[in-house]
Design a protein around this motif. Sequence first.
Motif, mmCIF file in Angstrom:
data_model
loop_
_atom_site.group_PDB
_atom_site.id
_atom_site.type_symbol
_atom_site.label_atom_id
_atom_site.label_comp_id
_atom_site.label_asym_id
_atom_site.label_seq_id
_atom_site.Cartn_x
_atom_site.Cartn_y
_atom_site.Cartn_z
ATOM 1 N N ALA A 72 9.316 36.706 31.459
ATOM 2 C CA ALA A 72 10.073 35.872 30.520
ATOM 3 C C ALA A 72 11.044 36.760 29.757
ATOM 4 O O ALA A 72 10.700 37.873 29.365
ATOM 5 C CB ALA A 72 9.130 35.185 29.543
ATOM 6 N N MET A 75 12.612 33.467 24.902
ATOM 7 C CA MET A 75 11.458 32.662 24.497
ATOM 8 C C MET A 75 11.782 31.914 23.203
ATOM 9 O O MET A 75 12.426 32.475 22.316
ATOM 10 C CB MET A 75 10.260 33.583 24.270
ATOM 11 C CG MET A 75 9.052 32.890 23.693
ATOM 12 S SD MET A 75 7.596 33.974 23.762
ATOM 13 C CE MET A 75 7.118 33.935 22.061
ATOM 14 N N ASP A 77 9.949 29.499 20.075
ATOM 15 C CA ASP A 77 8.691 29.024 19.485
ATOM 16 C C ASP A 77 9.040 27.888 18.532
ATOM 17 O O ASP A 77 9.784 28.080 17.569
ATOM 18 C CB ASP A 77 8.021 30.186 18.725
ATOM 19 C CG ASP A 77 6.609 29.837 18.278
ATOM 20 O OD1 ASP A 77 5.997 28.918 18.862
ATOM 21 O OD2 ASP A 77 6.099 30.516 17.344
ATOM 22 N N SER A 86 4.530 33.232 18.234
ATOM 23 C CA SER A 86 5.613 34.075 18.747
ATOM 24 C C SER A 86 5.688 35.492 18.190
ATOM 25 O O SER A 86 6.048 36.418 18.925
ATOM 26 C CB SER A 86 6.961 33.381 18.547
ATOM 27 O OG SER A 86 7.129 33.055 17.189
ATOM 28 N N LEU A 96 11.191 40.678 24.644
ATOM 29 C CA LEU A 96 11.503 39.248 24.518
ATOM 30 C C LEU A 96 12.683 39.019 23.585
ATOM 31 O O LEU A 96 12.791 39.670 22.538
ATOM 32 C CB LEU A 96 10.282 38.491 23.960
ATOM 33 C CG LEU A 96 9.065 38.378 24.872
ATOM 34 C CD1 LEU A 96 7.870 37.851 24.082
ATOM 35 C CD2 LEU A 96 9.357 37.472 26.067
ATOM 36 N N TYR A 143 15.670 28.181 27.833
ATOM 37 C CA TYR A 143 14.623 29.199 27.633
ATOM 38 C C TYR A 143 13.654 29.318 28.817
ATOM 39 O O TYR A 143 13.235 28.324 29.393
ATOM 40 C CB TYR A 143 13.837 28.895 26.348
ATOM 41 C CG TYR A 143 14.706 29.107 25.121
ATOM 42 C CD1 TYR A 143 14.769 30.343 24.504
ATOM 43 C CD2 TYR A 143 15.507 28.068 24.623
ATOM 44 C CE1 TYR A 143 15.592 30.556 23.408
ATOM 45 C CE2 TYR A 143 16.336 28.269 23.522
ATOM 46 C CZ TYR A 143 16.373 29.519 22.928
ATOM 47 O OH TYR A 143 17.189 29.728 21.845
ATOM 48 N N LEU A 145 10.651 30.528 28.462
ATOM 49 C CA LEU A 145 9.318 30.195 27.958
ATOM 50 C C LEU A 145 9.456 29.575 26.572
ATOM 51 O O LEU A 145 10.159 30.117 25.714
ATOM 52 C CB LEU A 145 8.470 31.483 27.878
ATOM 53 C CG LEU A 145 7.061 31.356 27.327
ATOM 54 C CD1 LEU A 145 6.185 30.466 28.218
ATOM 55 C CD2 LEU A 145 6.399 32.749 27.206
ATOM 56 N N THR A 147 7.035 27.946 23.410
ATOM 57 C CA THR A 147 5.644 27.865 22.942
ATOM 58 C C THR A 147 5.554 26.921 21.748
ATOM 59 O O THR A 147 6.520 26.745 21.003
ATOM 60 C CB THR A 147 5.132 29.252 22.492
ATOM 61 O OG1 THR A 147 6.018 29.756 21.485
ATOM 62 C CG2 THR A 147 5.080 30.236 23.631
#
Length: 240
Positions: A72, A75, A77, A86, A96, A143, A145, A147
């Motif tokens: 990834a 990312m 969050d 995150s 990241l 993105y 990833l 979360t």
Amino acid sequence: MDQQGILLKELLEERGVSVSPEQLDQLAMYYELLVEWNEKMNLTGITERDAVYEKHFYDSASLSFFVDMTKAERMADIGSGAGFPSLPLKIIFPHLKLTIVDSLNKRIQFLQTVASSLGLLDVACIHGRAEDIARLPEHRDQYDLVTARAVARLSALNELCLPFVRKGGTFAAMKGADPSEELLEAKKSLSELKGKHLSSHHLKLPFEQSDRHIILIGKNDCTPAKYPRKAGIPMKQPII
Ligand code: SAM
């Protein structure tokens, strides 16, 4: 090095995740800032050092047991609160490029302070509702990833989070108790938002032994133009 840091390092290394002394120092500094700012604003109900290391730091890092974080790059969050999951992930996986979205400005100010105090690079903290931010081209379908931990039920969460995921990327919903019912309820929102349930994973926190579940969702197409609906609607009238 503090006892909790040493223990955390051992526990993560058992799962193949390595943590350097510098990263442990950053986590310790994060802990100090969390406790200090928590006296002025509501960031977390958990302040005892052992508990923060287990229920916030270990729990956040546990995503990396199931997702290859090295694959990834970008990312996001959503509803990060005091920075979970995150910031611990960014500390442990510094490559990241992290975007944090939260609708509470005070929390965003806290997160910005943590990121700059710890010298974290490539962290953008955005104050706003996920529903609005996901409409901006620089965040929509972008993105690798995305979360979210403890933000909403999956049926609403899919609409808040999947619009940020690029085609072929992953949305990771971090949950406590068994989410099987939530997953069933989220079926329609998944298909509307072009998501596909990939896998679900169970773990227990190492000392407290409470259950955690991580749901991984893939995305097979770009977000349809009508989503996300106006801010507030996904939570009030989830797609079910
Ligand atoms: N993820 C953190 C954790 O696990 O500790 C915080 C969870 S807290 C219960 C939920 C957070 O989501 C709050 O900080 C709240 O401001 C944020 N939030 C709720 N709805 C949101 C929305 N539509 N867009 C952005 N943030 C939102």
